[in-house]
Design a protein around this motif. Structure first.
Motif, PDB file in Angstrom:
ATOM      1  N   GLY A 187       0.791  -1.223   0.000  1.00  0.00           N
ATOM      2  CA  GLY A 187       0.000   0.000   0.000  1.00  0.00           C
ATOM      3  C   GLY A 187       0.822   1.270   0.000  1.00  0.00           C
ATOM      4  O   GLY A 187       0.262   2.367  -0.152  1.00  0.00           O
ATOM      5  N   LEU A 188       2.152   1.187   0.171  1.00  0.00           N
ATOM      6  CA  LEU A 188       2.992   2.378   0.125  1.00  0.00           C
ATOM      7  C   LEU A 188       3.207   2.797  -1.329  1.00  0.00           C
ATOM      8  O   LEU A 188       3.133   1.979  -2.252  1.00  0.00           O
ATOM      9  CB  LEU A 188       4.343   2.097   0.782  1.00  0.00           C
ATOM     10  N   PRO A 189       3.492   4.073  -1.574  1.00  0.00           N
ATOM     11  CA  PRO A 189       3.791   4.507  -2.942  1.00  0.00           C
ATOM     12  C   PRO A 189       4.951   3.696  -3.533  1.00  0.00           C
ATOM     13  O   PRO A 189       5.870   3.294  -2.800  1.00  0.00           O
ATOM     14  CB  PRO A 189       4.147   5.986  -2.777  1.00  0.00           C
ATOM     15  N   GLU A 190       4.930   3.500  -4.836  1.00  0.00           N
ATOM     16  CA  GLU A 190       5.924   2.648  -5.483  1.00  0.00           C
ATOM     17  C   GLU A 190       7.361   3.094  -5.225  1.00  0.00           C
ATOM     18  O   GLU A 190       8.222   2.241  -4.945  1.00  0.00           O
ATOM     19  CB  GLU A 190       5.631   2.587  -6.994  1.00  0.00           C
ATOM     20  N   PRO A 191       7.669   4.395  -5.293  1.00  0.00           N
ATOM     21  CA  PRO A 191       9.072   4.771  -5.032  1.00  0.00           C
ATOM     22  C   PRO A 191       9.537   4.368  -3.630  1.00  0.00           C
ATOM     23  O   PRO A 191      10.667   3.915  -3.458  1.00  0.00           O
ATOM     24  CB  PRO A 191       9.069   6.290  -5.200  1.00  0.00           C
ATOM     25  N   LEU A 192       8.662   4.537  -2.651  1.00  0.00           N
ATOM     26  CA  LEU A 192       9.049   4.191  -1.288  1.00  0.00           C
ATOM     27  C   LEU A 192       9.175   2.682  -1.125  1.00  0.00           C
ATOM     28  O   LEU A 192      10.092   2.188  -0.455  1.00  0.00           O
ATOM     29  CB  LEU A 192       8.028   4.757  -0.299  1.00  0.00           C
ATOM     30  N   SER A 193       8.263   1.914  -1.753  1.00  0.00           N
ATOM     31  CA  SER A 193       8.356   0.455  -1.700  1.00  0.00           C
ATOM     32  C   SER A 193       9.647  -0.019  -2.353  1.00  0.00           C
ATOM     33  O   SER A 193      10.331  -0.917  -1.849  1.00  0.00           O
ATOM     34  CB  SER A 193       7.144  -0.158  -2.401  1.00  0.00           C
ATOM     35  N   ARG A 194      10.000   0.618  -3.460  1.00  0.00           N
ATOM     36  CA  ARG A 194      11.248   0.249  -4.154  1.00  0.00           C
ATOM     37  C   ARG A 194      12.468   0.591  -3.303  1.00  0.00           C
ATOM     38  O   ARG A 194      13.446  -0.169  -3.270  1.00  0.00           O
ATOM     39  CB  ARG A 194      11.290   0.982  -5.491  1.00  0.00           C
ATOM     40  N   LEU A 195      12.420   1.743  -2.628  1.00  0.00           N
ATOM     41  CA  LEU A 195      13.518   2.132  -1.742  1.00  0.00           C
ATOM     42  C   LEU A 195      13.670   1.137  -0.609  1.00  0.00           C
ATOM     43  O   LEU A 195      14.796   0.722  -0.253  1.00  0.00           O
ATOM     44  CB  LEU A 195      13.267   3.535  -1.183  1.00  0.00           C
ATOM     45  N   ILE A 196      12.553   0.708  -0.022  1.00  0.00           N
ATOM     46  CA  ILE A 196      12.603  -0.271   1.070  1.00  0.00           C
ATOM     47  C   ILE A 196      13.179  -1.587   0.571  1.00  0.00           C
ATOM     48  O   ILE A 196      14.006  -2.218   1.252  1.00  0.00           O
ATOM     49  CB  ILE A 196      11.191  -0.473   1.652  1.00  0.00           C
ATOM     50  N   GLU A 197      12.776  -2.013  -0.627  1.00  0.00           N
ATOM     51  CA  GLU A 197      13.284  -3.266  -1.170  1.00  0.00           C
ATOM     52  C   GLU A 197      14.799  -3.217  -1.350  1.00  0.00           C
ATOM     53  O   GLU A 197      15.509  -4.160  -0.998  1.00  0.00           O
ATOM     54  CB  GLU A 197      12.617  -3.557  -2.513  1.00  0.00           C
ATOM     55  N   GLY A 198      15.296  -2.117  -1.881  1.00  0.00           N
ATOM     56  CA  GLY A 198      16.739  -1.997  -2.071  1.00  0.00           C
ATOM     57  C   GLY A 198      17.491  -1.928  -0.755  1.00  0.00           C
ATOM     58  O   GLY A 198      18.535  -2.553  -0.588  1.00  0.00           O
ATOM     59  N   ALA A 199      16.951  -1.163   0.217  1.00  0.00           N
ATOM     60  CA  ALA A 199      17.618  -1.025   1.512  1.00  0.00           C
ATOM     61  C   ALA A 199      17.669  -2.361   2.243  1.00  0.00           C
ATOM     62  O   ALA A 199      18.722  -2.786   2.743  1.00  0.00           O
ATOM     63  CB  ALA A 199      16.892   0.015   2.359  1.00  0.00           C
ATOM     64  N   ALA A 200      16.514  -3.063   2.312  1.00  0.00           N
ATOM     65  CA  ALA A 200      16.468  -4.343   3.021  1.00  0.00           C
ATOM     66  C   ALA A 200      17.264  -5.417   2.296  1.00  0.00           C
ATOM     67  O   ALA A 200      17.820  -6.321   2.932  1.00  0.00           O
ATOM     68  CB  ALA A 200      15.025  -4.787   3.184  1.00  0.00           C
ATOM     69  N   GLY A 201      17.322  -5.327   0.973  1.00  0.00           N
ATOM     70  CA  GLY A 201      18.065  -6.320   0.203  1.00  0.00           C
ATOM     71  C   GLY A 201      19.562  -6.165   0.292  1.00  0.00           C
ATOM     72  O   GLY A 201      20.305  -7.071  -0.120  1.00  0.00           O
ATOM     73  N   CYS A 202      20.040  -5.044   0.810  1.00  0.00           N
ATOM     74  CA  CYS A 202      21.491  -4.833   0.963  1.00  0.00           C
ATOM     75  C   CYS A 202      21.938  -4.843   2.419  1.00  0.00           C
ATOM     76  O   CYS A 202      23.095  -5.146   2.712  1.00  0.00           O
ATOM     77  CB  CYS A 202      21.898  -3.500   0.325  1.00  0.00           C
ATOM     78  N   SER A 203      21.039  -4.495   3.336  1.00  0.00           N
ATOM     79  CA  SER A 203      21.422  -4.319   4.737  1.00  0.00           C
ATOM     80  C   SER A 203      20.585  -5.182   5.668  1.00  0.00           C
ATOM     81  O   SER A 203      19.399  -4.894   5.882  1.00  0.00           O
ATOM     82  CB  SER A 203      21.266  -2.848   5.145  1.00  0.00           C
ATOM     83  N   PRO A 204      21.173  -6.227   6.236  1.00  0.00           N
ATOM     84  CA  PRO A 204      20.439  -6.980   7.259  1.00  0.00           C
ATOM     85  C   PRO A 204      19.978  -6.104   8.419  1.00  0.00           C
ATOM     86  O   PRO A 204      18.904  -6.316   8.986  1.00  0.00           O
ATOM     87  CB  PRO A 204      21.455  -8.036   7.710  1.00  0.00           C
ATOM     88  N   TYR A 205      20.787  -5.112   8.762  1.00  0.00           N
ATOM     89  CA  TYR A 205      20.435  -4.224   9.867  1.00  0.00           C
ATOM     90  C   TYR A 205      19.176  -3.423   9.547  1.00  0.00           C
ATOM     91  O   TYR A 205      18.236  -3.361  10.349  1.00  0.00           O
ATOM     92  CB  TYR A 205      21.597  -3.277  10.157  1.00  0.00           C
ATOM     93  N   LEU A 206      19.109  -2.823   8.360  1.00  0.00           N
ATOM     94  CA  LEU A 206      17.928  -2.041   8.002  1.00  0.00           C
ATOM     95  C   LEU A 206      16.711  -2.931   7.820  1.00  0.00           C
ATOM     96  O   LEU A 206      15.583  -2.520   8.144  1.00  0.00           O
ATOM     97  CB  LEU A 206      18.213  -1.228   6.741  1.00  0.00           C
ATOM     98  N   ALA A 207      16.927  -4.154   7.312  1.00  0.00           N
ATOM     99  CA  ALA A 207      15.802  -5.077   7.194  1.00  0.00           C
ATOM    100  C   ALA A 207      15.198  -5.352   8.573  1.00  0.00           C
ATOM    101  O   ALA A 207      13.968  -5.352   8.747  1.00  0.00           O
ATOM    102  CB  ALA A 207      16.255  -6.377   6.532  1.00  0.00           C
ATOM    103  N   GLY A 208      16.045  -5.569   9.567  1.00  0.00           N
ATOM    104  CA  GLY A 208      15.563  -5.799  10.927  1.00  0.00           C
ATOM    105  C   GLY A 208      14.864  -4.583  11.503  1.00  0.00           C
ATOM    106  O   GLY A 208      13.830  -4.701  12.181  1.00  0.00           O
ATOM    107  N   LEU A 209      15.419  -3.374  11.260  1.00  0.00           N
ATOM    108  CA  LEU A 209      14.785  -2.156  11.753  1.00  0.00           C
ATOM    109  C   LEU A 209      13.406  -1.958  11.139  1.00  0.00           C
ATOM    110  O   LEU A 209      12.443  -1.580  11.822  1.00  0.00           O
ATOM    111  CB  LEU A 209      15.660  -0.938  11.431  1.00  0.00           C
TER     112      LEU A 209
END
Length: 925
Positions: free
Chosen positions: A28-50
């Motif tokens: 339900g989040l806007p596509e740019p924000l969803s894409r940003l989350i996907e990239g951040a979580a896909g590179c950083s275990p720490y950010l994925a956990g946060l």
């Protein structure tokens, strides 16, 4: 605008599955924000956990302006600090998680520029430090530990302030940085003895603040806190007075400390006091003349960092330190800071904190080309962004590039690059460009060889290779590395030739050098300490050469903690001794422990952390802790062989200055043993002894435990001549014999001795009986008709046998020994149990033996003489002589006594002694 509306770049997910899974949780989040989350979580275990931990919170702020979200979190931190209490730690950690997530997404998405990213992290640091210090200071105020502080004063620190240093001070905090802080308090608010009380409270508050910020809990941590940028971090407490810090920088401050203070900024507590402090420190940081000497210092510091961390050699990317390595972030920072130090004293416009601001100011003033400044700013921003990605991966305080191909792939994707080789080439190009732009400035330098020396000083140095401490190759290698720094610091001492001569004596007295030189090499601030000691206190320097292992205590972390008191000291010693099962090893452990604390008191006195009277009390409390602990394990060892003490046991009494609770650095201990066998004739043990023999041998064993030298030296010299009949009497006296002797045979001087007697160890019941008898005896003898005449005769004999000298604060009419006799006489005439000179003199005043003016005259002389004696015993083993202790020692003496010149001190001493002597003449003559 919301985050989604401002996103202009995206990381590429390295772990696509994990990125997709986390993004799916935010449907339900806007596509740019969803894409940003996907990239951040896909590179950083720490950010994925946060993201998963703070999912509910993030849903509520996803459509808000990030600046508003940040402001709300900072306000929550402020409110938690005001509320304080047990929930503060959790509230701080929650804010850290949320701000870390917000900042990461704004950084990765290009929503915020680097300055906004580091500014947000710095704002969180400021608010967290303020909340923690407010809570900690409030607790000290509630407990009544800060003089004159009232509830509500915690809002401004009650006189304490915190300086943000380094990137925190410049507003450039990186993503997973620790925070460099210096904690100080405004000593002008706390006159006299209040300063020590305030210092102790603020030290506790600083430790509480550090715990609130740094401790890792189930909620995480807030910021790792580093307090090591404070003056002499290895030998000073975590919070010191502003005056002490200013004194340090004015006398021994170094170039790196000047550079560190370029970015210093009050961030919490009493901000106004912090600003005043920095203004007072301005002449140290910003020299009036163009300071090109700073260039070499910075170059050598840079080279030492490289050598220490192994950062030289060919430019290989794998594992390369992006901060400290060649072409890295620190090169740009040093480049700017050094030029600021060179010219900032002449040009206030160069006194800016931020690196980019400094480069711009230097370009504006013509110190560097504008094109070079612009390129360095761009390279700095690009380096910092890669640094942030490295730290975001696992929330690690790291600056090292990956060592594997997979690691570089992840980092490249995190930086938005799908071509790892091209990404690597860009990093290499940036590092090379930094080297090109700064290379002429950072030309490799030859390691320092030390300062030019006079012929006399060179002759001293030339003799060093023959000393025992330098007999091994390893010792010579270590010493060669530290020698230039030692000589340089000696040259900066107030009296270089004296300091060098005393260091020569110190070095000559070392039986071996590897351990000590290794300590100096690993802890350069210890060199400052040894220089300080050599320049001022030759006796302390000689003590240190004989007991170099006490330096271990200096770097142990608690060397400058508040004085613990007798009970805590004794418990600590018992715990230390308890680690040994062999009696001889127990004694050696006690010797090592005692020397560490004895050295600590001397250093505190030397550095004006305590005064002569505080040092006198601390030496006495240390001795009490030692003799009572040695009594405990010494009597236990004796009982193991000969059985428990017969009857009611024995007590150990401290006499003289020990009983009165005031010793100096060279005091021996006056002790007597009193026992009560209570009709028991023999001990019960493997080798039983007759009661009288038992206690005599026990006393001898305890005497040996204190005085006999071993490989660790000895504890104390012990004097037992104050026992009944002196040297002719038994070393241990039964309670009955002691009572009879004191009532029927003892001389007046022996009754005087009882005015300062105090039980230090032994059974409580017997101790109470002994103390009750002491008080009864003083009342019985208070009406003695011959007391004054006896004391006067004793005075005359002492003055004839030991007339004293000009600088002798102890011997002579109207000086320390004479005043102590008068004070004891006052106590005896009054039948008063008071032990200290001051209270004994007051007893004389109360009973009419002394007038108010006479009492004041005597105490004025006493205070001056005690300061003189306490200082002298720290400086020298022999009589105090300006020619012996040197100019540095005499300056210490003037500081201790408050005199402006030696001639004025000598005149005041003569005057005070004459006035006190005249009082004693009247009372006793």
């Amino acid at each position: 605008m919301s985050i989604a509306d401002r996103i202009r770049r995206f990381p590429l997910p390295y772990d696509r599955d994990r990125g997709a899974d986390v993004a799916a949780a935010f449907a339900g989040l806007p596509e740019p924000l969803s894409r940003l989350i996907e990239g951040a979580a896909g590179c950083s275990p720490y950010l994925a956990g946060l993201l998963m931990r703070e999912a509910l919170w993030f849903d509520t702020i996803a459509h808000a302006e990030p600046e508003v979200v940040l402001g709300a979190e900072l306000s929550a931190v402020e409110a938690a600090g005001i509320a304080g209490g047990a929930g503060l730690a959790a509230a701080l950690r929650q804010a850290k998680r949320r701000v870390a997530l917000l900042v990461a997404l704004c950084d990765l998405g290009g929503v915020w520029a680097l300055s906004e990213v580091t500014g947000a992290l710095t704002a969180l640091s400021d608010h967290a430090v303020q909340a923690a210090i407010r809570s900690a200071v409030a607790d000290e105020i509630r407990r009544g530990r800060i003089p004159d502080a009232k509830p509500g004063d915690e809002a401004w620190g009650a006189g304490m302030f915190v300086l943000a240093m380094g990137k925190t001070g410049a507003g450039e905090l990186n993503y997973s940085s620790d925070i460099d802080l210096i904690c100080l308090f405004d000593d002008e608010r706390f006159p006299g003895a209040e300063a020590a009380e305030a210092r102790t409270a603020f030290i506790r508050a600083t430790r509480r603040m550090t715990s609130l910020l740094s401790d890792a809990t189930q909620d995480g941590y807030v910021f790792r806190t580093d307090l090591r940028l404070r003056p002499d971090a290895s030998v000073t407490p975590v919070c010191i007075s502003a005056g002490a810090a200013l004194g340090y920088y004015e006398s021994v401050g170094r170039t790196w400390e000047r550079a560190a203070h370029i970015k210093a900024r009050p961030c919490a507590g009493d901000i106004a006091a912090g600003e005043r402090y920095l203004e007072a420190l301005r002449p140290f940081v910003w020299r009036k003349n163009l300071d090109f000497a700073a260039v070499q210092d910075i170059q050598e510091m840079r080279q030492r960092i490289r050598d220490h961390r192994g950062l030289g050699g060919p430019l290989a990317l794998e594992g390369r330190n992006l901060k400290l390595g060649t072409g890295g972030i620190r090169e740009i920072e040093f480049f700017a800071q050094t030029r600021q130090l060179i010219a900032g004293g002449r040009d206030p416009d160069l006194r800016v904190r931020g690196t980019e601001a400094a480069l711009a100011a230097l370009a504006a003033k013509g110190w560097i080309p504008k094109t070079a400044a612009d390129r360095l700013c761009a390279l700095y921003r690009e380096h910092r962004e890669v640094e942030h990605r490295l730290q975001m991966i696992n929330d690690a305080q790291t600056h090292d590039l990956p060592v594997t191909a997979e690691g570089f792939d992840r980092l490249a994707r995190f930086c938005g690059s799908g071509d790892t080789e091209a990404f690597r080439a860009e990093i290499v190009a940036r590092l090379d460009e930094v080297v090109e732009l700064t290379g002429d400035f950072f030309t490799p330098s030859v390691p320092a060889s030390g300062p030019a020396l006079s012929a006399q000083a060179q002759a001293v140095v030339d003799g060093w290779p023959a000393y025992p401490a330098l007999r091994s190759a390893r010792a010579r290698e270590l010493f060669a590395r530290i020698r230039p720094e030692i000589l340089s610091r000696m040259q900066r001492a107030a009296h270089p030739e004296e300091a060098l001569g005393r260091f020569d004596s110190f070095l000559r007295g070392l039986p071996a050098g590897v351990q000590v030189f290794s300590l100096f090499d690993a802890n350069p601030t210890l060199v400052d300490l040894i220089v300080d000691i050599c320049a001022t206190a030759p006796r302390l320097a000689a003590y240190l050469s004989r007991n170099a292992t006490v330096l271990d205590a200096v770097i142990g972390g608690s060397f400058f903690s508040p004085w613990p008191g007798v009970a805590a000291l004794r418990a600590d010693l018992v715990a230390r001794v308890g680690t040994e099962t062999d009696y001889e090893r127990q004694l050696d452990a006690a010797r090592r422990w005692m020397k560490e604390w004895h050295f600590r008191i001397g250093v505190h006195h030397l550095r004006a952390l305590i005064d002569a009277f505080e040092s006198g009390q601390q030496y006495a409390e240390l001795a009490e802790a030692v003799v009572s602990a040695v009594w405990e394990f010494g009597t236990a060892e004796f009982a193991r062989r000969h059985g428990p003490m017969p009857g009611r046991g024995a007590v150990l009494m401290g006499m003289g200055s020990l009983g009165a609770g005031r010793l100096n650095a060279a005091s021996d201990l006056d002790l007597i043993v009193i026992y009560d066998a209570a009709g028991v004739e023999m001990s019960e043990g493997p080798r039983p002894l007759a009661a009288r023999t038992y206690y005599a041998r026990l006393t001898q064993a305890l005497l040996t435990a204190h005085s006999a030298p071993t490989a660790e030296g000895h504890l104390y010299e012990v004097d037992m001549r104050l026992r009944p009949s002196g040297r002719a009497g038994p070393v241990a006296t039964s309670l009955g014999a002691f009572r009879d002797y004191q009532r029927t045979e003892a001389w007046t001087w022996e009754h005087l001795a009882q005015t300062r007697a105090r039980v230090l160890a032994g059974g409580e019941e017997l101790a109470l009986d002994v103390e009750n008898f002491r008080r009864e005896l003083l009342v019985e003898k208070s009406g003695g008709e011959t007391v004054r005449a006896d004391v006067q005769a004793m005075r005359l004999r002492l003055q004839e046998a030991k007339p004293g000298s000009t600088w002798d604060g102890k011997l002579g009419r109207g000086r320390l020994q004479d005043i102590e006799l008068l004070a004891q006489t006052c106590a005896l005439l009054a039948g008063d149990p008071a032990r200290r000179v001051e209270t004994q003199i007051l007893a004389g005043r109360r009973t009419g033996v002394l007038s108010r003016e006479e009492a004041e005259a005597v105490l004025a002389s006493y205070r001056l003489c005690w300061r003189l004696v306490a200082a002298a015993r720290l400086l020298t083993d022999g009589p105090l002589d300006p020619a012996t202790v040197g100019a540095g020692g005499m300056e210490f003496l003037l500081r201790e006594t408050g005199a402006e010149a030696l001639e004025m001190l000598a005149a005041e001493l003569r005057l005070r002694a004459e006035q006190a002597g005249a009082v004693a003449d009247r009372v006793l003559g």
